[in-house]
Design an enzyme around this catalytic site. Structure first.
Site, mmCIF file in Angstrom:
data_model
loop_
_atom_site.group_PDB
_atom_site.id
_atom_site.type_symbol
_atom_site.label_atom_id
_atom_site.label_comp_id
_atom_site.label_asym_id
_atom_site.label_seq_id
_atom_site.Cartn_x
_atom_site.Cartn_y
_atom_site.Cartn_z
ATOM 1 N N HIS A 49 0.866 -1.174 0.000
ATOM 2 C CA HIS A 49 0.000 0.000 0.000
ATOM 3 C C HIS A 49 0.908 1.231 0.000
ATOM 4 O O HIS A 49 1.995 1.193 0.574
ATOM 5 C CB HIS A 49 -0.834 -0.050 1.288
ATOM 6 C CG HIS A 49 -1.902 0.991 1.395
ATOM 7 N ND1 HIS A 49 -1.636 2.285 1.783
ATOM 8 C CD2 HIS A 49 -3.242 0.926 1.207
ATOM 9 C CE1 HIS A 49 -2.764 2.957 1.830
ATOM 10 N NE2 HIS A 49 -3.755 2.173 1.483
ATOM 11 N N ASP B 99 3.133 -4.425 7.885
ATOM 12 C CA ASP B 99 1.904 -3.634 7.782
ATOM 13 C C ASP B 99 0.742 -4.602 7.986
ATOM 14 O O ASP B 99 0.428 -5.400 7.105
ATOM 15 C CB ASP B 99 1.851 -2.974 6.402
ATOM 16 C CG ASP B 99 0.472 -2.389 6.091
ATOM 17 O OD1 ASP B 99 -0.444 -2.509 6.927
ATOM 18 O OD2 ASP B 99 0.324 -1.816 4.994
ATOM 19 N N GLN C 86 -4.423 -5.196 6.960
ATOM 20 C CA GLN C 86 -5.376 -6.209 6.493
ATOM 21 C C GLN C 86 -5.146 -7.563 7.157
ATOM 22 O O GLN C 86 -5.881 -8.515 6.891
ATOM 23 C CB GLN C 86 -5.273 -6.383 4.967
ATOM 24 C CG GLN C 86 -5.466 -5.108 4.164
ATOM 25 C CD GLN C 86 -6.896 -4.602 4.222
ATOM 26 O OE1 GLN C 86 -7.827 -5.345 4.567
ATOM 27 N NE2 GLN C 86 -7.087 -3.336 3.899
ATOM 28 N N LYS D 274 -10.204 -0.738 10.349
ATOM 29 C CA LYS D 274 -10.328 -1.935 9.515
ATOM 30 C C LYS D 274 -10.623 -3.167 10.362
ATOM 31 O O LYS D 274 -10.820 -4.258 9.839
ATOM 32 C CB LYS D 274 -9.053 -2.154 8.703
ATOM 33 C CG LYS D 274 -8.814 -1.037 7.682
ATOM 34 C CD LYS D 274 -7.582 -1.310 6.872
ATOM 35 C CE LYS D 274 -7.077 -0.079 6.146
ATOM 36 N NZ LYS D 274 -7.921 0.310 5.006
ATOM 37 N N CYS E 126 -4.734 2.559 -3.606
ATOM 38 C CA CYS E 126 -3.466 3.060 -3.046
ATOM 39 C C CYS E 126 -2.340 2.061 -3.264
ATOM 40 O O CYS E 126 -1.481 1.878 -2.398
ATOM 41 C CB CYS E 126 -3.596 3.391 -1.566
ATOM 42 S SG CYS E 126 -4.832 4.629 -1.218
HETATM 43 C C1 LIG Z 1 -2.558 -2.818 3.455
HETATM 44 C C2 LIG Z 1 -2.844 -1.427 3.949
HETATM 45 N N1 LIG Z 1 -1.865 -0.716 4.495
HETATM 46 C C3 LIG Z 1 -2.062 0.518 4.963
HETATM 47 C C4 LIG Z 1 -3.292 1.127 4.900
HETATM 48 C C5 LIG Z 1 -3.436 2.522 5.419
HETATM 49 O O1 LIG Z 1 -4.229 2.549 6.529
HETATM 50 P P1 LIG Z 1 -4.773 3.908 7.139
HETATM 51 O O2 LIG Z 1 -5.396 4.655 6.006
HETATM 52 O O3 LIG Z 1 -5.743 3.478 8.169
HETATM 53 O O4 LIG Z 1 -3.611 4.640 7.715
HETATM 54 C C6 LIG Z 1 -4.345 0.409 4.341
HETATM 55 C C7 LIG Z 1 -5.690 1.014 4.243
HETATM 56 O O5 LIG Z 1 -6.112 1.585 3.299
HETATM 57 C C8 LIG Z 1 -4.113 -0.888 3.854
HETATM 58 O O6 LIG Z 1 -5.101 -1.600 3.303
#
Ligand SMILES: Cc1ncc(COP(=O)(O)O)c(C=O)c1O
Lengths: 420, 162
Positions: A137, A214, A217, A240, A378
């Site tokens: 991401h 990270d 998910q 999430k 993203c």
């Molecule tokens: C795999 C992953 N990493 C990071 C993020 C970023 O999370 P947040 O927008 O809650 O900071 C997301 C969410 O969109 C995600 O799906």
């Protein structure tokens, strides 16, 4: 060689999953959209919030609202103990050694930026290397690019194959004595791939390289045990995993967090301040400058209580069954290509339809009451890998049903009809 | 809220499938790039201006049906127009899709472009229809790029009451 790591633990799932019963816990699901029952399949973006989380947050606002760690008065103490209670729940949930290893942050984006500033800017120098994967991401990619640009360091990328699985042999070849950090997603939000993070950590540790996972998910679906994974950092977004936005966690091993620079400067993160110099508080306070999202973090604690009350193996088994069912039905439709066919996947189903742009799919599904995400998620490098500008993505939670998967299929067929 | 059929009308579907003036214009003396960072829609508008008149205009790019059809019909609408006329059309189109112009009640030159009025009921999609017009406008004014981001914050979705 792909490591065989048992990431999907659905064995031991007890009695059948009573999805109708679980749906009653989520008030938002009981509504119609455009005259149709809401079918919420955008859980990978934000999952819905169960009633006990809503009630816990509203109890805080009605009875406990005040600033934490600062007041000797009654309300401040109640707020503080609820906030620290949530930290303790997080600690148990991910099996951290100590609660102070769990830093409260706004979500994964803040967590990664914290590590970039606190660890990266201190320990990564010119000529060093930071490793990410091709399926990250943007929030676990862009901060590392910024760091590498600032330091004259090099960003290296673990490639993936066309199924959406990381090539671990290539990963081994990337590691060397200049590698300072490995940053990899537990589960891909764009593809659903469950990465063998335990194996990745083991390989990086052979060279003494720390690993940031990270878990945006990962945490909503999989049982997370940071000691078993032995990762050095694990990042979570509360929204999430059935908690309010603004909640999240950065887990870090205490000895790493202690030697890092602070991130944001301000109140609560100091020990002493004079004009000559300031000294910093111990962890976790060192990384929690300013007034945090108290209600949201307390809500995260309640979401953990909620998850602990479920048969999580059965919940995961239900999600996996939905994924298999929806995948089979969607891929049977002519002109559809599934993006992301890893052997181990969380319940994310991304697809493209010949000649039809995902945004048009998203709008037409919305008219049918179905919420999906259309776009690049993203993860633009993932789109580039598969040669598509965007995908349509349905993502399932344990409260989704087979009937909802059927609605998705019927609506996709309608899209194809509209576009003739 | 309009029905789906009002947004995905036959004309729009047809222009999506067979976009008009969908090629690079070698003789162009103006080009502009349009980019929507939110969804990745991207297009280039080519224009041949001569004595204050848009002699030729074309586009290439990728995007959803709404943006493709909008670009296609934009090229048809502005071809042969003076700079002033094209500016006016841009302004009317923009006000229509953002709900500031009632195309049925107020006088305007929109003609067939009125089929895009329906997008104002889909706030997330307004930019899809307007990006080609912003890009055309940038070419007209001799700018290089149009981003839907540069157009100020998107307050069209703000609600001050429930
Ligand atoms: C795999 C992953 N990493 C990071 C993020 C970023 O999370 P947040 O927008 O809650 O900071 C997301 C969410 O969109 C995600 O799906």
């Amino acid at each position: 060689m792909i490591a065989t790591e048992k990431t999907i633990e659905t064995k031991g799932a007890g009695a059948a999953w009573d999805v109708e019963r679980v749906r009653e816990d989520f008030p938002v699901l009981r509504q119609t959209v455009n005259g149709k029952p809401l079918v919420y399949l955008d859980n990978a973006a934000s999952a819905q919030v169960p009633r006990i989380v809503i009630e816990r947050g509203s109890k805080y606002l009605r009875e406990e609202h005040s600033n934490i760690h600062r007041g000797v008065h009654y309300l401040s103490q109640r707020a503080t103990s609820a906030y620290e209670g949530a930290r303790e729940k997080v600690k148990r949930f991910i099996n951290a050694r100590e609660a102070r290893e769990c830093i409260f942050v706004r979500g994964v984006t803040e967590a990664v930026n914290l590590v970039m500033h606190g660890y990266g800017r201190k320990f990564v120098h010119e000529g060093d290397e930071v490793v990410v994967s091709e399926m990250e991401h943007h929030s676990n990619l862009v901060p590392w690019q910024m760091l590498c640009e600032e330091k004259g360091a090099r960003l290296r990328v673990i490639p993936m194959d066309d199924a959406g699985e990381l090539l671990l042999d290539e990963f081994d070849a990337l590691l060397n004595e200049r590698t300072k950090l490995v940053c990899v997603g537990h589960v891909s939000n764009a593809l659903g791939t469950i990465n063998p993070v335990k194996e990745i950590v083991a390989r990086a540790h052979k060279l003494g390289v720390p690993v940031l996972v990270d878990g945006a998910q990962g945490a909503p679906h999989l049982k997370v045990d940071v000691q078993d994974l032995d990762c050095d950092f694990y990042a979570i977004s509360g929204h999430k995993m059935f908690a309010p936005t603004g909640s999240g966690v950065l887990y870090g091993k205490a000895e790493l967090l202690e030697k890092m620079n602070p991130f944001l400067g301000g109140g609560s993160m100091i020990r002493t301040v004079t004009f000559e110099r300031s000294t910093y508080a111990a962890i976790p306070d060192k990384f929690e400058a300013g007034t945090p999202a108290i209600a949201s973090q307390i809500g995260l604690g309640a979401a953990i209580d909620y998850l602990n009350g479920l048969d999580r193996a059965a919940a995961l088994a239900h999600e996996q069954e939905l994924l298999a069912y929806a995948t089979e039905r969607v891929s049977a439709i002519e002109g559809i290509r599934i993006i992301g066919n890893a052997r181990e996947k969380a319940s994310v189903l991304a697809f493209v339809i010949d000649e039809i742009h995902p945004h048009d799919v998203g709008t037409i599904l919305d008219r049918e009451g179905i919420a999906i995400r259309a776009g690049h998620h993203c993860a633009q490098p993932v789109m580039q890998h598969f040669g598509v500008p965007a995908t349509a993505r349905a993502s399932f939670a344990f409260y989704n049903t087979r009937e909802e998967a059927d609605s998705l299929v019927a609506a996709v067929q309608k899209v194809i009809e509209v576009f003739g | 809220m309009s029905e789906l059929s009002e947004l995905y009308q036959q004309v729009i579907l047809d222009h999506n499938k067979k976009p008009r003036n969908f090629q690079k214009l070698e003789a162009a003396n103006r080009t502009a790039e349009g980019f929507n960072p939110l969804c990745g829609d991207q297009l280039t508008v080519y224009m041949l201006m001569d004595e204050g008149v848009v002699r030729e205009v074309s586009f290439v790019g990728t995007g959803c049906a709404i943006s493709k059809a909008s670009a296609s019909m934009m090229t048809q609408a502005v071809k042969g127009k003076t700079r002033e006329e094209a500016r006016l059309l841009f302004d009317e189109f923009h006000r229509m899709v953002t709900g500031e112009l009632d195309e049925e009640a107020e006088p305007n030159q929109l003609g067939r472009l009125k089929i895009f009025a329906g997008v104002r009921d889909y706030p997330a999609r307004v930019k899809c229809a307007s990006l080609p017009w912003h890009t055309m406008h940038a070419a007209l004014e001799g700018e290089e790029t149009a981003t839907t981001e540069n157009l100020g914050p998107d307050l069209s979705q703000a609600a001050i009451s429930d």
